[in-house]
Design an enzyme around this catalytic site. Structure first.
Site, PDB file in Angstrom:
ATOM      1  CG  ASP A 128      -6.224  -6.583 -51.652  1.00 41.42           C
ATOM      2  OD1 ASP A 128      -6.009  -5.661 -52.475  1.00 41.42           O
ATOM      3  OD2 ASP A 128      -7.037  -6.467 -50.719  1.00 41.42           O
TER       4      ASP A 128
ATOM      5  CD  GLU B 198      -6.474   5.229 -47.657  1.00 37.78           C
ATOM      6  OE1 GLU B 198      -7.575   5.717 -47.378  1.00 37.78           O
ATOM      7  OE2 GLU B 198      -6.283   4.005 -47.717  1.00 37.78           O
TER       8      GLU B 198
ATOM      9  CG  ASN C 200       0.180   3.140 -46.651  1.00 34.81           C
ATOM     10  OD1 ASN C 200       0.938   2.450 -47.333  1.00 34.81           O
ATOM     11  ND2 ASN C 200      -1.006   2.709 -46.245  1.00 34.81           N
TER      12      ASN C 200
ATOM     13  CG  HIS D 221      -5.933  -2.139 -52.035  1.00 34.01           C
ATOM     14  ND1 HIS D 221      -6.035  -3.210 -51.184  1.00 34.01           N
ATOM     15  CD2 HIS D 221      -5.644  -1.072 -51.249  1.00 34.01           C
ATOM     16  CE1 HIS D 221      -5.834  -2.820 -49.941  1.00 34.01           C
ATOM     17  NE2 HIS D 221      -5.579  -1.519 -49.951  1.00 34.01           N
TER      18      HIS D 221
ATOM     19  CD  GLU E 274      -3.541  -0.706 -46.921  1.00 32.13           C
ATOM     20  OE1 GLU E 274      -4.664  -0.831 -47.441  1.00 32.13           O
ATOM     21  OE2 GLU E 274      -3.220   0.284 -46.235  1.00 32.13           O
TER      22      GLU E 274
HETATM   23  O1  G2I Z   1      -9.061  -1.580 -48.443  1.00 36.66           O
HETATM   24  C1  G2I Z   1      -9.308  -0.877 -47.305  1.00 36.66           C
HETATM   25  C2  G2I Z   1      -8.008  -0.396 -46.720  1.00 36.66           C
HETATM   26  C3  G2I Z   1      -7.557   0.835 -47.491  1.00 36.66           C
HETATM   27  N1  G2I Z   1      -6.293   1.327 -47.012  1.00 36.66           N
HETATM   28  C4  G2I Z   1      -6.226   1.597 -45.598  1.00 36.66           C
HETATM   29  C5  G2I Z   1      -6.675   0.395 -44.782  1.00 36.66           C
HETATM   30  O2  G2I Z   1      -6.681   0.717 -43.420  1.00 36.66           O
HETATM   31  C6  G2I Z   1      -8.042  -0.076 -45.231  1.00 36.66           C
HETATM   32  O3  G2I Z   1      -8.339  -1.214 -44.413  1.00 36.66           O
HETATM   33  C7  G2I Z   1      -9.686  -1.451 -44.162  1.00 36.66           C
HETATM   34  C8  G2I Z   1      -9.814  -2.602 -43.188  1.00 36.66           C
HETATM   35  O4  G2I Z   1      -9.269  -3.753 -43.789  1.00 36.66           O
HETATM   36  C9  G2I Z   1     -11.274  -2.847 -42.851  1.00 36.66           C
HETATM   37  O5  G2I Z   1     -11.379  -3.841 -41.834  1.00 36.66           O
HETATM   38  O6  G2I Z   1     -10.275  -0.304 -43.606  1.00 36.66           O
HETATM   39  C10 G2I Z   1     -11.659  -0.473 -43.433  1.00 36.66           C
HETATM   40  C11 G2I Z   1     -12.279   0.850 -43.021  1.00 36.66           C
HETATM   41  O7  G2I Z   1     -11.908   1.875 -43.885  1.00 36.66           O
HETATM   42  C12 G2I Z   1     -11.915  -1.557 -42.401  1.00 36.66           C
HETATM   43  O8  G2I Z   1     -13.295  -1.773 -42.270  1.00 36.66           O
HETATM   44  C13 G2I Z   1     -13.843  -1.580 -41.017  1.00 36.66           C
HETATM   45  C14 G2I Z   1     -15.333  -1.482 -41.168  1.00 36.66           C
HETATM   46  O9  G2I Z   1     -15.640  -0.343 -41.989  1.00 36.66           O
HETATM   47  C15 G2I Z   1     -15.985  -1.317 -39.828  1.00 36.66           C
HETATM   48  O10 G2I Z   1     -17.381  -1.322 -39.976  1.00 36.66           O
HETATM   49  C16 G2I Z   1     -15.530  -2.439 -38.899  1.00 36.66           C
HETATM   50  O11 G2I Z   1     -16.031  -2.198 -37.597  1.00 36.66           O
HETATM   51  O12 G2I Z   1     -13.516  -2.674 -40.176  1.00 36.66           O
HETATM   52  C17 G2I Z   1     -14.012  -2.501 -38.865  1.00 36.66           C
HETATM   53  C18 G2I Z   1     -13.492  -3.636 -37.996  1.00 36.66           C
HETATM   54  O13 G2I Z   1     -13.830  -4.882 -38.519  1.00 36.66           O
END
Ligand code: G2I
Length: 486
Positions: free
Chosen positions: A280, A171, A213, A249, A278
């Site tokens: 969805d 990103e 990515n 997404h 990713e």
């Molecule tokens: O749609 C979001 C995705 C966009 N592209 C890059 C990916 O890496 C990103 O994934 C998401 C995760 O699925 C989430 O799980 O990235 C988020 C953060 O940017 C992740 O969220 C984080 C929360 O913000 C935190 O508060 C939490 O501690 O997940 C952490 C673990 O559950």
């Protein structure tokens, strides 16, 4: 899983459960999707992974390691998926919570799970402006650049040989219409941070595919045009990039674009693989199912679209669960989107061609012509000592080091007359050694190490710079680099 098998050779074997499905089709008892139009010679897979494997592709899921203790979750994972991506566990904040202190426990669990079940692993992500550890907030410039390169090197080295593909940089492009880079602390270390990350990753794990990515790059738009121009430039200059990940997404406001397949294809035409990383789709019912089907069909139409990863397993596992964007509902029941995805995979498509292993150093250095006659015994051995600086060029070094090793990135800048070949001398402390160099040929040991240009980067215009790098063991260079016309 070794890196060669992880790459997918395009060869296919027929797993037992697939053979069972074949038999039932042959006898006319088709248990899988009645709307399946089987391509000639293709057979129906009864799971996403088996169906994707019919054309040499993987079907993966983003996995949260703390859910591996949930039997419903892990049951679906092991049954349906042939690749995993760590949802958060391999990110910078998770793997390096304090400077140069690495924590791999959660990431290792995922890799072990994958290996025990014959799944590939997509590493996510080595360098990203989000989910950085707190300590990077006070860093900038060379200190941040070096911290990033050390992170890339350490993490990619830890997982060396066990990762099919790394999202090296995530990103990095801006969302607006500029087509330019996103402002971030990493971007402020200089435009070349992305290529520096890719070079460090290649040096650390030469067997992994290295990917860029991003999201909102799924159709042709200013952002994807920016990424396209970067990949084109990297390919032209030998920066090691193997693949581009399209997050995909989709929402009601941002549906699958009409030119989705054409956009994937133009990247493939640059000489990289593409993957859906990713996936969805917000929504439900047949419109969600149709979007999934379109994405799968677009990928299968392109032989170098090598796999699809969905961004979780059940809707309730999703980061945006209210969008119900995945293939299984909260009870683990298959949704209409599951069936349309499986049917689209079973409808067949292009087969993924075998992938040659990437070069062990990048870009490939020029090979000396074969010697046809033995050298006269009187020929003195070639001297490796670099010539003294002659004012035709200068060299500056940026160093990322850790106990026992380092990565050095060197910028050679031509003087006012320009250059047609250069040699850089960079003495190393005693006990240090170069293990690997990219964009330069190295010779000599410790106090006498020299680096010469390779084929493509010898000619530099007045005042213009070119970059090479090397990795080594022991302490990194501390003295001044000399540069001379070769
Ligand atoms: O749609 C979001 C995705 C966009 N592209 C890059 C990916 O890496 C990103 O994934 C998401 C995760 O699925 C989430 O799980 O990235 C988020 C953060 O940017 C992740 O969220 C984080 C929360 O913000 C935190 O508060 C939490 O501690 O997940 C952490 C673990 O559950």
């Amino acid at each position: 899983m070794n890196p060669v098998s992880a790459r997918g050779s395009g060869r296919r074997t027929t797993p037992p459960r697939l053979r069972a499905a074949l038999v039932s089709i042959a006898t006319g008892v088709v248990a899988v999707g009645t709307t399946v139009a089987l391509a000639s010679g293709a057979s129906a897979g009864t799971t996403l992974g088996a169906a994707a494997a019919e054309t040499g592709r993987y079907f993966g899921a983003a996995v949260a390691v703390n859910r591996l203790s949930d039997s419903g979750y892990v049951g679906i994972l092991n049954r349906e998926f042939t690749s995993v991506t760590a949802e958060n566990e391999m990110k910078w904040d998770a793997t390096e919570p304090s400077p140069n202190q690495f924590t791999y426990t959660s990431g290792d669990k995922l890799v072990s799970h994958a290996e025990a079940h014959g799944m590939r692993v997509r590493g996510h992500a080595l360098a990203w402006h989000q989910q950085q550890p707190r300590w990077t907030a006070v860093l900038s410039g060379t200190a941040l650049r070096n911290a990033m390169l050390n992170h890339v090197t350490q993490v990619a080295t830890h997982y060396r040989g066990r990762i099919d593909a790394w999202n090296v940089v995530n990103e990095a492009f801006a969302d607006g219409g500029s087509g330019g880079r996103r402002d971030s602390n990493l971007q402020r270390t200089g435009d070349d941070w992305i290529e520096a990350a890719f070079r460090a990753a290649r040096a650390a794990d030469p067997g992994a595919k290295l990917c860029y990515n991003d999201y909102y790059t799924d159709g042709q738009n200013p952002k994807s045009n920016g990424v396209y121009a970067m990949v084109q430039d990297f390919k032209a200059r030998g920066v090691p990039i193997d693949c581009v990940g399209f997050q995909s997404h989709f929402t009601a406001q941002s549906p699958v674009p009409a030119d989705y397949q054409a956009n994937l294809q133009r990247f493939v035409d640059l000489g990289v693989e593409v993957q859906i990383t990713e996936l969805d789709v917000e929504g439900s019912g047949s419109s969600q199912a149709d979007s999934y089907s379109r994405v799968v069909r677009a990928c299968l139409a392109i032989s170098r679209c090598t796999g699809i990863t969905v961004s979780g397993i059940r809707d309730t596992d999703s980061w945006r669960s209210s969008a119900t964007p995945l293939l299984f509902d909260g009870n683990g029941t298959k949704k209409a989107a599951y069936t349309s995805t499986l049917d689209a995979l079973n409808a067949g498509g292009t087969t993924v061609p075998p992938t040659p292993p990437p070069p062990t150093a990048a870009p490939p250095t020029t090979t000396p012509p074969p010697t046809t006659a033995p050298l006269p015994t009187t020929t003195p051995p070639p001297t490796t000592a670099p010539p003294p600086a002659d004012g035709h060029c200068t060299a500056s070094v940026s160093l990322s080091s850790w106990p026992g090793g380092f990565v050095a990135t060197v910028t050679v800048t031509a003087g006012p007359a320009g250059l047609d070949g250069w040699v850089v001398g960079l003495p190393l402390p005693s006990g240090a050694a170069v293990t690997n160099a990219w964009s330069a040929q190295h010779a000599g040991t410790a106090g006498d190490v020299s680096f010469r240009n390779v084929g493509y980067n010898g000619s530099i215009g007045a005042g213009v710079g070119t970059e090479f790098g090397f990795q080594g063991t022991g302490d990194g260079p501390t003295g001044t680099a000399t540069c001379a016309h070769a």
